[in-house]
Design an enzyme around this catalytic site. Structure first.
Site, PDB file in Angstrom:
ATOM      1  N   VAL A  60      -5.488   4.502  -4.936  1.00  0.00           N
ATOM      2  CA  VAL A  60      -4.207   4.533  -5.642  1.00  0.00           C
ATOM      3  C   VAL A  60      -4.276   3.689  -6.913  1.00  0.00           C
ATOM      4  O   VAL A  60      -3.793   4.091  -7.971  1.00  0.00           O
ATOM      5  CB  VAL A  60      -3.044   4.081  -4.724  1.00  0.00           C
ATOM      6  CG1 VAL A  60      -1.732   3.997  -5.492  1.00  0.00           C
ATOM      7  CG2 VAL A  60      -2.904   5.027  -3.531  1.00  0.00           C
ATOM      8  N   CYS A  61      -4.915   2.532  -6.829  1.00  0.00           N
ATOM      9  CA  CYS A  61      -5.045   1.649  -7.999  1.00  0.00           C
ATOM     10  C   CYS A  61      -5.852   2.333  -9.100  1.00  0.00           C
ATOM     11  O   CYS A  61      -5.504   2.234 -10.285  1.00  0.00           O
ATOM     12  CB  CYS A  61      -5.708   0.336  -7.613  1.00  0.00           C
ATOM     13  SG  CYS A  61      -4.820  -0.592  -6.350  1.00  0.00           S
TER      14      CYS A  61
END
Length: 166
Positions: A60-61
């Site tokens: 996600v990052c």
């Protein structure tokens, strides 16, 4: 009282003061990829989109950083800063491997100064909680999102729409 968030559905404790729209942006000292110190003053005169992630090296990052890297080219007088606890060397290597050229990655690993000043330092993990801050040219916070579940994405459309109206 800092904002309550969860990490993998488990409550975590955020250290520091929760920031709100209208606050003066707190200063911070972080490290650039070359180990030089950077503060809020280094980005004076620009709008600062501060994208906070636990680690650029996770799914996600990485997506969040890539998305803002793509959008950065369309943002006038705006610098995109991605802040994480990753070591500066790891951030630099990750950016190089992923073609990230429009985002400045900054490491809070040494002092956790950004995390404490913006209320995003996760006490239990010594990671930063996913969040977004927009700071205008006068260093006033104009947008804040503390993502309630750290493993979820922020509201990209809301922050990008906010930036277009500034």
């Amino acid at each position: 009282m800092p904002k309550q968030v969860t990490f993998k559905q488990e409550p975590v404790t955020l250290l520091g003061e929760e920031q709100k729209v209208g606050n003066n942006a707190p200063d911070f000292t972080v490290l650039a990829n070359d180990l030089s110190e950077k503060t809020l003053a280094d980005y004076a005169g620009k709008v600062k989109l501060i994208s906070v992630v636990p680690s650029v090296d996770t799914g996600v990052c990485a997506e969040q950083t890539r998305r803002f890297n793509e959008e950065a080219a369309n943002l006038d007088n705006t610098v995109v800063l991605t802040v994480s606890m990753d070591l500066p060397f790891a951030q630099g290597r990750w950016c190089g491997a992923n073609g990230i050229e429009n985002v400045v990655t900054l490491s809070d690993h040494r002092l956790a100064d950004f995390g404490k000043n913006y209320g995003v330092l996760i006490e239990e993990l010594r990671l930063l909680s996913r969040s977004i801050f927009v700071v205008n040219e006068n260093n006033e916070i104009t947008y804040v999102e503390y993502v309630p579940e750290v493993t979820n994405h922020p509201d990209y459309d809301a922050v990008l729409e906010h930036l277009k109206t500034k």
